[in-house]
Design a protein around this motif. Structure first.
Motif, short mmCIF file in Angstrom:
data_model
loop_
_atom_site.label_atom_id
_atom_site.label_comp_id
_atom_site.label_asym_id
_atom_site.label_seq_id
_atom_site.Cartn_x
_atom_site.Cartn_y
_atom_site.Cartn_z
N PRO A 1 0.81 -1.23 0.00
CA PRO A 1 0.00 0.00 0.00
C PRO A 1 0.84 1.28 0.00
O PRO A 1 0.40 2.30 -0.53
CB PRO A 1 -0.84 -0.12 1.27
N ARG B 1 0.38 4.40 -2.54
CA ARG B 1 0.16 5.79 -2.11
C ARG B 1 1.27 6.70 -2.62
O ARG B 1 1.03 7.86 -2.97
CB ARG B 1 0.05 5.85 -0.58
N ASP C 1 -8.04 -0.86 -2.14
CA ASP C 1 -7.09 0.21 -1.81
C ASP C 1 -7.14 1.33 -2.84
O ASP C 1 -7.09 2.52 -2.48
CB ASP C 1 -5.67 -0.36 -1.72
#
Length: 314
Positions: A114, A118, A160
């Motif tokens: 993740p 990001r 996500d």
């Protein structure tokens, strides 16, 4: 007429050949250059991060190299504007600057991390195609022999992306993975460069059920200029492109149909569509068959409305 194009591989060519100058008006190795974008009325171009097949173990640093090229060699010029949020989109379409949006084609090096996802978002990437043609940790691509769908980690990745506001691209997914994405994604998704399989039976094209799902979800399908996706045997023509447009419209997709040229990712071209500067010839051909309002949708407005709805405000 204004144009938004949902896929090109300029960054791959610039990665392979650092001497290429995007702003050289005489550059002939690029299908999409600044001069050709202006000539063709392209107000926003999506620039894909696509690693060549010879890189058999993609690393996150490879993505960073491409992003560095994007910033150093494209965004250094004030005539360009990076599109990361809604205001950028509006400015690119209405002002004097030319818009550029970063996308990722093949999430192999993300490895379900993740933080990597990001980081790409913070660096300006706004859309991800999870696979290229083969399998990775997240899903199977369209040419993977087992034709599987998304993995457990891949389905977490979809969530996500939804939570982050990262748009998802279904081009290159296996059919099973397409339907897994449709089931798992809470938000509409797109196929940036895929044609209609009913018109040309290439496996990279979408069947009518997939196209109807994109229409139902108010996603987008980008008609592409890859000759072998337009007509079997690759002897494609402008008329062949129009057949895909007509078929998608016959399924009710006139409001979801957009462009995704795949310029600079091909080594054969449709006569009259050899580079971005030639896109007005497609516009003229479309205007001979469709009302002007619909053609404006195909060329830019359908992409604009989708992005305006789904890009972040801030």
């Amino acid at each position: 007429m204004k144009v938004i194009d949902g896929h090109c591989d300029v960054l791959l060519k610039m990665y392979e050949n650092p001497a290429i100058d995007f702003f050289d008006p005489h550059v002939n190795v690029l299908d999409v250059s600044y001069a050709k974008m202006v000539q063709g009325g392209v107000k926003l171009q999506f620039f894909a991060i696509y690693l060549p097949e010879r890189i058999t173990q993609p690393q996150f640093d490879h993505y960073l190299e491409y992003i560095n090229i994007f910033y150093q060699k494209l965004m250094r010029d004030p005539r360009m504007r990076q599109v990361k949020k809604r205001a950028d989109l509006e400015a690119a379409l209405t002002g004097n600057q030319t818009g550029a949006m970063l996308t990722l084609e093949g999430a192999d090096a993300l490895q379900g991390n993740p933080l990597y996802l990001r980081t790409l978002y913070h660096l300006g990437v706004r859309m991800i195609g999870t696979t290229w043609n083969y399998a990775n940790w997240a899903a199977d691509g369209v040419l993977e022999p087992r034709q599987g769908g998304f993995t457990r980690r891949g389905k977490t990745f979809i969530k996500d992306c939804n939570d982050l506001g990262m748009l998802l691209d279904a081009s290159h997914l296996s059919e099973a993975a397409f339907w897994d994405l449709a089931a798992a994604s809470a938000k509409p998704f797109v196929a940036t460069h895929s044609n209609a399989r009913a018109v040309c039976g290439h496996p990279r094209n979408l069947n009518d059920g997939q196209i109807r799902e994109l229409i139902r979800r108010d996603g987008r399908i980008g008609v592409t200029f890859v000759p072998w996706f337009v007509q079997q045997g690759g002897l494609a023509s402008m008329d062949g492109v129009l057949k895909h447009v007509e078929h998608i419209c016959s399924l009710g997709g006139s409001g979801q149909l957009v462009l995704g040229s795949d310029f600079d990712g091909i080594d054969q071209w449709i006569p009259g569509l050899e580079h971005a500067g030639k896109i007005p010839l497609l516009t003229e051909a479309l205007l001979r068959r469709f009302p002007e309002e619909l053609v404006r949708g195909f060329m830019y407005r359908n992409w604009f409305t989708f992005l305006h709805r789904h890009l972040p405000v801030h």
